[in-house]
Design a protein around this motif. Structure first.
Motif, PDB file in Angstrom:
ATOM      1  N   GLY A 274     -12.381 -34.279   8.371  1.00 44.09           N
ATOM      2  CA  GLY A 274     -12.740 -35.615   8.807  1.00 44.09           C
ATOM      3  C   GLY A 274     -12.743 -36.645   7.702  1.00 44.09           C
ATOM      4  N   THR A 276     -11.946 -39.462   5.207  1.00 47.31           N
ATOM      5  CA  THR A 276     -11.058 -40.594   5.443  1.00 47.31           C
ATOM      6  C   THR A 276     -10.634 -41.295   4.159  1.00 47.31           C
ATOM      7  N   THR A 280      -6.919 -41.770   2.475  1.00 45.20           N
ATOM      8  CA  THR A 280      -6.168 -42.973   2.822  1.00 45.20           C
ATOM      9  C   THR A 280      -5.526 -43.605   1.587  1.00 45.20           C
ATOM     10  N   SER A 301      -7.411 -39.289  10.259  1.00 43.42           N
ATOM     11  CA  SER A 301      -8.380 -40.300   9.835  1.00 43.42           C
ATOM     12  C   SER A 301      -7.696 -41.447   9.092  1.00 43.42           C
ATOM     13  N   ILE A 304      -6.064 -43.827  11.586  1.00 45.93           N
ATOM     14  CA  ILE A 304      -7.037 -44.699  12.254  1.00 45.93           C
ATOM     15  C   ILE A 304      -7.501 -45.788  11.291  1.00 45.93           C
ATOM     16  N   ALA A 305      -7.845 -45.389  10.061  1.00 57.81           N
ATOM     17  CA  ALA A 305      -8.366 -46.352   9.095  1.00 57.81           C
ATOM     18  C   ALA A 305      -7.344 -47.445   8.808  1.00 57.81           C
ATOM     19  N   GLY A 324      -8.601 -39.916  17.326  1.00 55.60           N
ATOM     20  CA  GLY A 324     -10.006 -39.730  16.976  1.00 55.60           C
ATOM     21  C   GLY A 324     -10.637 -38.635  17.811  1.00 55.60           C
ATOM     22  N   LEU A 327      -9.485 -35.305  16.528  1.00 49.53           N
ATOM     23  CA  LEU A 327     -10.202 -34.997  15.286  1.00 49.53           C
ATOM     24  C   LEU A 327     -11.626 -34.548  15.569  1.00 49.53           C
TER      25      LEU A 327
ATOM     26  N   PRO B 118     -17.139 -36.563  11.316  1.00 47.81           N
ATOM     27  CA  PRO B 118     -16.327 -37.574  10.623  1.00 47.81           C
ATOM     28  C   PRO B 118     -16.873 -38.973  10.891  1.00 47.81           C
ATOM     29  N   ILE B 120     -15.532 -41.775  10.526  1.00 50.27           N
ATOM     30  CA  ILE B 120     -14.606 -42.739  11.117  1.00 50.27           C
ATOM     31  C   ILE B 120     -14.705 -42.709  12.637  1.00 50.27           C
ATOM     32  N   VAL B 121     -15.041 -41.535  13.185  1.00 48.26           N
ATOM     33  CA  VAL B 121     -15.210 -41.423  14.627  1.00 48.26           C
ATOM     34  C   VAL B 121     -16.420 -42.231  15.082  1.00 48.26           C
ATOM     35  N   LEU B 124     -15.261 -45.654  15.491  1.00 51.83           N
ATOM     36  CA  LEU B 124     -14.577 -45.861  16.778  1.00 51.83           C
ATOM     37  C   LEU B 124     -15.592 -46.023  17.903  1.00 51.83           C
ATOM     38  N   ALA B 212     -15.554 -45.905   5.928  1.00 51.41           N
ATOM     39  CA  ALA B 212     -14.809 -45.703   7.170  1.00 51.41           C
ATOM     40  C   ALA B 212     -15.475 -46.318   8.403  1.00 51.41           C
ATOM     41  N   LEU B 215     -14.996 -50.259   8.609  1.00 48.23           N
ATOM     42  CA  LEU B 215     -13.676 -50.889   8.629  1.00 48.23           C
ATOM     43  C   LEU B 215     -13.433 -51.675   9.907  1.00 48.23           C
ATOM     44  N   PHE B 216     -13.837 -51.109  11.048  1.00 41.52           N
ATOM     45  CA  PHE B 216     -13.607 -51.872  12.278  1.00 41.52           C
ATOM     46  C   PHE B 216     -14.896 -52.134  13.042  1.00 41.52           C
TER      47      PHE B 216
END
Lengths: 352, 281
Positions: A274, A276, A280, A301, A304-305, A324, A327, B118, B120-121, B124, B212, B215-216
């Motif tokens: 996972g 990132t 990246t 990851s 997505i980033a 995602g 993952l 993770p 980053i999930v 999301l 992560a 970022l969004f």
């Protein structure tokens, strides 16, 4: 209650004072007449408070579960358009073309697995070596400082590893290591194709190595903790029979802690899959599968980033969300296995 | 009679493997030392007063990281404020009311997984529950994402620390007629205070370098902004953006920012450690 109060008051007050007169409070007496026994009242309040507090804490515990279900639900909901549009072939399609709006997950999945595999190949032996060093070899006065240093390093944010990888490690690999690899390993029949192509510096191998450095402290500290659960009696009896240090490690420590070590390694794998930011920076972000590990690639990851904010088309966003979801499912399975293995070890350690 | 050849072979083998162990330990530690050393060298070069007093600059102009540092502080603070109460209460349930309940076992298992899920999930997730409905990226969304990362860390330490409180103390309080929540507040929390604070410090250390999930959610912002309903800059995201840029000024600032984050994280971890060892005495 009143008697207690009076008893306490006597001690504080000069002798001879009439205490009954002083503690009598007409307002309080009236209030207690109106609402009944004050003791029962406060008891009721306390019990009610207790019930409320229990409910509150229980709700907070349930909330932790809600986070998980929320994550799964939103990921599924968000990835539905992509999954419905592409069907199951989404998983084994390599093409990733935002212009034509054709997306497949194979390249990121391959990159994720490949980088994690490289990381584990490097970090597991080295991590175990550090753990063996710390538990068996290290002079006692160095044991604590090195152990603490490793634990501190495990907490350094991944973006630090990323920036170091981009500016220091990748150029170093490009200039010195990769040309050497291409000239030597690249010519070995059978595995030569793994090391083909020009030395870019950034790429799957670099990402895997950075990842290895990152999970290294993690593996080292967790396996050290696991090694320390071995009862000293077992090791001492082996030493008493004349076993060498290595024989003790190989035949006593490792068999005894096997489950825990595997659990720790899987925990690290879960992290690696996972991860990132560290990746990246150095993977190169190319949506393709190259046989050579020296070529740029991408991971779930990293995709997505890099793309999520810029993705405009709904299908693009949805495809990234689907990535995602994939993952999350993979890491969930890996982490769940790791936790179950570690839990079974704890049970045994408690039983012995 | 001792089989000399066998004995020698065993000794040789032992020496070989111990050398390998030493070599891997040195090898592993060297990389970690190298990273920190390079970080110091590169980071200190760009460290000056402007870093703390000026805003992030446009390409190839001088500037600082003030808005990013402020943004990071705000986001971290909000994340902790949102995440900690829920986490402490959940940990309280697991250690006190529901110590043997099924819910506790399930929550503990899920919590351990969330601990290394993770990040980053999580980004999301927060994007779809906050950013999309609200229509824009915002600081508060970033703070919620960080709060979700705070929760598992604090739940874990709170539960562990409350479990360490001896049951006799609870029983003594209960024997005096105190209801359970009074016992928890005046005995449990008081005894486990240092441990819980340590957990919170570790959680802060964890989220202060997270990139992560921001970022969004919080996105980024080139200017000074304390409006939590607008995009908000943060140190990690600025580092990410600046490091990948072709401009040397930006890259230098990225290194300095990386140094700042590392120093902050290490300080917090050391502080947490000192607290724990003080408690042990």
């Amino acid at each position: 209650m009143n008697e207690n109060k009076n008893a306490a008051d006597t001690r504080l007050r000069p002798r001879g004072t009439d205490m009954v007169e002083l503690t009598f409070d007409p307002a309080e007496a009236r209030a207690s007449e109106k609402t009944g026994d004050p003791r029962r009242n406060s008891q009721k309040r306390l019990i009610l408070g207790d019930k409320f507090f229990k409910l509150l804490t229980g709700a907070a515990a349930a909330f932790v579960l809600m986070i998980l279900f929320g994550v799964i639900f939103t990921l599924i909901e968000g990835s539905l358009p992509a999954l419905l549009h592409f069907g199951p072939s989404f998983i084994w399609t390599e093409e990733w073309n935002p212009v034509k709006e054709r997306f497949g997950a194979l390249a990121p999945i391959y990159g994720t697995i490949m980088t994690s595999l490289i990381a584990m190949l490097v970090a597991v032996p080295v991590g175990l070596g550090i753990a063996i060093f710390l538990t068996e070899l290290c002079p006692p006065f160095l044991r604590r400082p090195i152990g603490i240093a490793i634990e501190l390093l495990a907490g350094i944010p991944s973006i630090i590893y990323g920036i170091w990888g981009l500016f220091i490690f990748a150029p170093f690999l490009q200039r010195y290591v990769q040309p050497l690899m291409i000239d030597t390993l690249g010519n070995v029949p059978g595995i030569g194709w793994l090391f083909a192509g020009p030395p870019y510096g950034i790429g799957v191998l670099t990402a895997g190595l950075i990842l290895a450095i990152m999970v290294l402290p993690f593996i080292a500290s967790i396996t050290r903790d696991v090694f320390e659960t071995v009862p000293p009696v077992l090791k001492e009896s082996a030493y008493g029979l004349g076993a060498t240090t290595w024989e003790v490690v190989w035949k006593i420590v490792l068999p005894y802690t096997r489950v825990g070590v595997i659990g720790g390694v899987m925990l690290a794998l879960g992290r690696a899959l996972g991860e990132t930011m560290a990746i990246t920076f150095v993977i190169g972000n190319a949506h393709r599968i190259s046989a050579s590990v020296l070529q740029p690639g991408t991971t779930i990851s990293a995709s997505i980033a890099n793309e999520f904010v810029e993705a405009l088309a709904e299908l693009h966003t949805s495809s990234l969300t689907a990535l995602g979801l994939i993952l999350f499912v993979i890491t969930f399975i890996v982490l769940a296995c790791a936790r179950l293995l570690l839990a079974s070890l704890n049970k045994r350690a408690g039983g012995v | 009679m001792i089989d000399n050849a066998l004995y020698r072979r065993r000794k040789l083998r032992n020496r070989f493997h111990m050398m390998m162990s030493l070599a891997t330990a040195v090898f592993g530690l060297v990389w970690l030392v190298l990273i920190l050393a390079m970080l110091l060298v590169k980071g200190i070069g760009g460290l000056n007063l402007a870093v703390f007093t000026q805003m992030t600059p446009p390409p190839s102009a001088s500037g600082g990281l003030l808005n990013a540092i402020a943004g990071s502080l705000i986001l971290t603070f909000l994340g902790v404020i949102i995440g900690t109460p829920v986490a402490v209460l959940a940990g309280t349930y697991m250690a006190e009311y529901g110590r043997y309940s099924k819910l506790t076992n399930v929550v503990r298992f899920i919590n351990d997984i969330l601990l290394s899920a993770p990040s980053i999930v999580i980004g999301l997730f927060v994007y779809s529950i906050m950013v999309r409905p609200m229509g824009n990226f915002s600081g508060i969304a970033g703070a919620v994402a960080l709060a979700i990362l705070v929760v598992p860390v604090v739940v874990r330490t709170t539960e562990d620390m409350l479990l360490l409180v001896p049951n006799q103390m609870r029983e003594a309080a209960a024997a005096l007629g105190a209801p359970r929540w009074t016992v928890i507040r005046y005995v449990g929390y008081r005894a486990a205070k240092t441990g819980i604070i340590t957990g919170i410090l570790l959680a802060i250390a964890r989220i202060s370098g997270e990139t992560a999930p921001l970022l969004f959610t919080a996105l980024n912002n080139q200017f000074w902004s304390t409006n939590i309903f607008a995009p908000m800059p943060s140190l990690p995201v600025v580092i990410f953006q600046f490091a990948l840029s072709p401009y040397e000024d930006w890259q230098r600032l990225a290194w300095t920012g990386a140094l700042l984050i590392t120093v902050a994280v290490l300080t917090l971890s050391v502080l947490a450690r000192v607290l724990v060892s003080k408690e042990a005495k």
